[in-house]
Scaffold this active site. Structure first.
Site, PDB file in Angstrom:
ATOM      1  N   HIS A   1       1.243  -3.627   9.041  1.00  0.00           N
ATOM      2  CA  HIS A   1       3.299  -4.027   9.034  1.00  0.00           C
ATOM      3  C   HIS A   1       3.847  -3.419   9.730  1.00  0.00           C
ATOM      4  O   HIS A   1       3.431  -2.858  10.590  1.00  0.00           O
ATOM      5  CB  HIS A   1       3.469  -2.956   7.140  1.00  0.00           C
ATOM      6  CG  HIS A   1       2.864  -3.518   6.215  1.00  0.00           C
ATOM      7  ND1 HIS A   1       3.668  -4.488   5.413  1.00  0.00           N
ATOM      8  CD2 HIS A   1       1.670  -2.993   5.676  1.00  0.00           C
ATOM      9  CE1 HIS A   1       2.846  -4.457   4.920  1.00  0.00           C
ATOM     10  NE2 HIS A   1       1.555  -3.892   4.702  1.00  0.00           N
TER      11      HIS A   1
ATOM     12  N   HIS B   1       0.724  -1.691  -0.103  1.00  0.00           N
ATOM     13  CA  HIS B   1      -0.102  -0.067   0.067  1.00  0.00           C
ATOM     14  C   HIS B   1       0.709   1.304  -0.002  1.00  0.00           C
ATOM     15  O   HIS B   1       0.204   2.485  -0.830  1.00  0.00           O
ATOM     16  CB  HIS B   1      -1.346  -0.106   1.288  1.00  0.00           C
ATOM     17  CG  HIS B   1      -2.331  -0.389   1.112  1.00  0.00           C
ATOM     18  ND1 HIS B   1      -1.964  -2.660   1.618  1.00  0.00           N
ATOM     19  CD2 HIS B   1      -3.477  -0.462   0.995  1.00  0.00           C
ATOM     20  CE1 HIS B   1      -3.455  -2.713   0.933  1.00  0.00           C
ATOM     21  NE2 HIS B   1      -4.022  -1.069   1.340  1.00  0.00           N
TER      22      HIS B   1
END
Length: 282
Positions: free
Chosen positions: A244, A201
């Site tokens: 993440h 992303h």
């Protein structure tokens, strides 16, 4: 009487050699049956060097003898941490602190973070770009510039997937798991997307921002500035949602820069896009 003594002496002299041979044979048999004694094993036989000087000898530790099964250190083992190990530990600690601060303390509503997640999804960017490219292809004679820009933008999206997918497959780092669910509750489509390093992303949103800056000629404007803010917010949301680690996000930005470098043949300028107008028949 004297004759008997002489006979006894002569008989003993004749038997003595035979008895000596029998005793010698018996000793030989016993020596063959008894294994030869070996010296005790020394430290040198195991590859250790003998300590010089006096004092007690120290037993080898995990730091000096590496086992093939990579066992966990036991109490008393001295295992010095390397720089890389300390960096990873700090990365996990900082990432967890950001996640707790944002979600547990309610600094940013979760729905806003998930909105950023959906906005950076490839399930939106690929179909949307393909649709726009189809429209531009139909009007490429009247608007060749739009078709040229969108063609290179689509090439950049494909490059982004190739770069991120290759690195993810090489490192295979597991995602943070603060909830106990698989992949931290994040639903993935393909196997390689279940890995954490780097953030897809982040790389995609950073690429979009950099691409708009290139098309705008490096200048300002509402569009490129808004894209930069959106890319930074997307990067922060990946850590805040627990998708993440912070290092994954940083690596995603590096991947976006590498993508643009390849797309512009290292010039970081729109006129050097890899898909030239002549190549597209414009």
């Amino acid at each position: 009487g004297g004759g008997e003594e002489v006979q006894a002496v002569s008989w003993a002299m004749s038997v003595a050699p035979a008895l000596s041979r029998v005793r010698s044979a018996g000793r030989a048999d016993r020596s063959r049956e008894r294994p030869r004694s070996r010296r005790p094993m020394a430290r040198e036989d195991f590859g250790f060097q003998r300590r010089k000087g006096r004092g007690p000898r120290q037993q080898p530790t995990v730091a000096s003898v590496k086992t093939r099964d990579d066992r966990e250190p036991e109490p008393g083992d001295r295992v010095p941490e390397g720089v890389f190990a300390r960096m990873l530990k700090a990365d996990r600690r900082v990432s967890r602190a950001i996640h707790d601060a944002v979600l547990d303390w309610g600094a940013v509503p979760r729905w806003a973070l998930e909105a950023l997640e959906r906005a950076g999804s490839g399930l939106i960017w690929f179909p949307g770009t393909l649709a726009a490219l189809g429209v531009a292809f139909g009007s490429r004679t009247s608007s060749p510039q739009a078709f040229w820009v969108l063609s290179n933008f689509m090439a950049g999206l494909v490059l982004d997937v190739l770069i991120v997918g290759t690195v993810k497959g090489a490192f295979r780092r597991r995602r943070p798991n603060y909830t106990g669910e698989e992949n931290g509750g994040y639903k993935t489509i393909i196997k390689v997307d279940s890995f954490s390093f780097p953030s897809g992303h982040t790389s995609r949103s950073a690429f979009v921002a950099l691409f708009l800056l290139l098309v705008a000629g490096g200048g300002g404007g509402a569009g490129p500035i808004a894209a930069v803010v959106w890319a930074l917010a997307t990067a922060a949301s990946r850590v805040a949602l627990g998708r993440h680690y912070a290092s994954d996000v940083a690596a995603g930005m590096v991947a976006a820069a590498l993508n643009v470098a390849l797309l512009t043949k290292g010039h970081f300028s729109a006129p050097y896009f890899v898909l030239e107008k002549a190549l597209l028949g414009l």
